[in-house]
Write an enzyme that holds these catalytic residues in place. Structure first.
Site, PDB file in Angstrom:
ATOM      1  N   HIS A 138     -21.622  28.021  35.947  1.00  0.00           N
ATOM      2  CA  HIS A 138     -20.218  28.449  35.879  1.00  0.00           C
ATOM      3  C   HIS A 138     -20.009  29.505  34.787  1.00  0.00           C
ATOM      4  CE1 HIS A 138     -19.055  25.216  38.541  1.00  0.00           C
ATOM      5  NE2 HIS A 138     -19.575  24.309  37.734  1.00  0.00           N
TER       6      HIS A 138
HETATM    7  C1  BDR Z   1     -15.927  24.680  33.675  1.00  0.00           C
HETATM    8  O1  BDR Z   1     -15.638  23.360  33.212  1.00  0.00           O
HETATM    9  C2  BDR Z   1     -16.478  23.023  32.142  1.00  0.00           C
HETATM   10  O2  BDR Z   1     -16.920  21.705  32.230  1.00  0.00           O
HETATM   11  C3  BDR Z   1     -17.600  24.030  32.163  1.00  0.00           C
HETATM   12  O3  BDR Z   1     -18.080  24.276  30.857  1.00  0.00           O
HETATM   13  C4  BDR Z   1     -16.978  25.261  32.764  1.00  0.00           C
HETATM   14  O4  BDR Z   1     -16.372  26.070  31.778  1.00  0.00           O
HETATM   15  C5  BDR Z   1     -16.346  24.587  35.134  1.00  0.00           C
HETATM   16  O5  BDR Z   1     -15.285  24.075  35.901  1.00  0.00           O
END
Ligand code: BDR
Ligand code: CA
Length: 315
Positions: A242
């Site tokens: 992500h």
């Molecule tokens: C996002 O949520 C967090 O848990 C991760 O670091 C990322 O920024 C993904 O949905």
């Protein structure tokens, strides 16, 4: 063109991958890091950010400013320790950083940097958006002074990850997200629509540990917990990249397809944090990434991180 950036972050395993990418990518100059509540408490996210910078850029003196400990409007918090581990970085030993955080709160560091370098700084937020909203509230003029804002967050045409409808970062502070998405600055949204297409496997992390034993080895160890979550919860052979995808959208915009649209963020109830297209003509246009060359993104990630033990390229 080399982009000067501030990363606002809640490390978090994928935040750690993104920070190390930013330190080692020649297209990016990391000017400062600000931390926020989210995956873990802001105390832990600040400690993790300092520790990661000492590990991956020991000769650098990049300021780290601690930010908000909770969302705006007294909304409830939910940490993502079940995704990232109790301390945020899987089961790696807990950092004891030598450096202290910058004395300013995160919003103030953001304001100071942006106003001192008008037109130069891109804000890259890979956690809940509380610090960016506070910076805007204290200094609305920064909206006209940033070079751009790149956000990891949202899920426009795909399901959410913290609830069926919402992505975690926008769910964690929907009021801040609404303020940031409706401000008059150029926003690029890197959401689950593209980030869930980029998967890194256990074999990829083994290669990373082999090529860069010190930094890559640490990240590979941190990723074990994160991958175990994804294997079990999403049934995929690895984990999603992500937060690194937001950095790669900056360094390699050509790997993504985009669409301009106005967005609405649901504020409460079951839909809290949901991002939807707004009716035509409502609100400023946001550039939403809607397609990705996932193989190219992963290649850029691996190439950059496999060189992490050589250290950041001096500016
Ligand atoms: C996002 O949520 C967090 O848990 C991760 O670091 C990322 O920024 C993904 O949905
Ligand atoms: Ca994050």
């Amino acid at each position: 063109m080399r982009r000067s950036i501030i990363i606002d972050t809640d490390p978090g395993v994928d935040d750690a991958l993104a920070l190390v990418y930013a330190l080692n990518c020649p297209a990016v100059e990391l000017r400062a890091v600000t931390t926020v509540h989210g995956n873990v408490s802001v105390e832990r996210s600040t400690r993790n950010a300092l520790g990661l910078l000492e590990l991956a850029g020991p000769d650098l003196d990049i300021p780290v400013a601690r930010g908000a400990e909770r969302p705006l409007n007294g909304l409830s918090r939910r940490e993502a320790d079940f995704v990232h581990g109790a301390e945020g970085l899987g089961e790696t030993p807990v950092f004891a950083p030598r450096r202290a955080p910058d004395p300013r709160p995160a919003w103030q560091l953001i304001r100071d940097e942006v106003t001192a370098h008008p037109g130069e700084i891109t804000l890259c937020a890979i956690g809940p958006l509380t610090n960016l909203a506070l910076a805007l509230a204290h200094a609305p003029k920064i909206a006209r002074q940033v070079a751009g804002v790149v956000l990891m967050g949202g899920a426009v045409d795909v399901p959410g990850n913290i609830t069926p409808q919402a992505e975690y970062n926008l769910w964690a502070d929907p009021a801040a997200a609404a303020a940031v998405l409706s401000a008059a600055w150029p926003v690029t949204l890197v959401g689950l629509d593209v980030t869930t297409q980029v998967v890194c496997s256990r074999e990829d992390f083994a290669q990373l540990a082999q090529q860069a034993p010190r930094v890559g080895g640490f990240l590979a160890q941190a990723a074990q917990f994160y991958i175990a979550f994804y294997e079990q919860a999403a049934g995929i052979p690895g984990c999603h990249l992500h937060d690194p995808s937001a950095l790669i959208a900056l360094s390699h915009p050509e790997y993504f397809r985009r669409e301009a649209m106005a967005l609405e963020v649901a504020q409460d109830g079951e839909a809290r944090g949901r991002t939807r297209r707004a009716s035509a003509g409502v609100g400023p246009q946001v550039e939403v990434l809607t397609g990705v060359d996932a193989a190219a993104v992963k290649r850029a990630f691996m190439l950059t991180l496999c060189a992490a033990d050589r250290g950041p390229v001096p500016s």
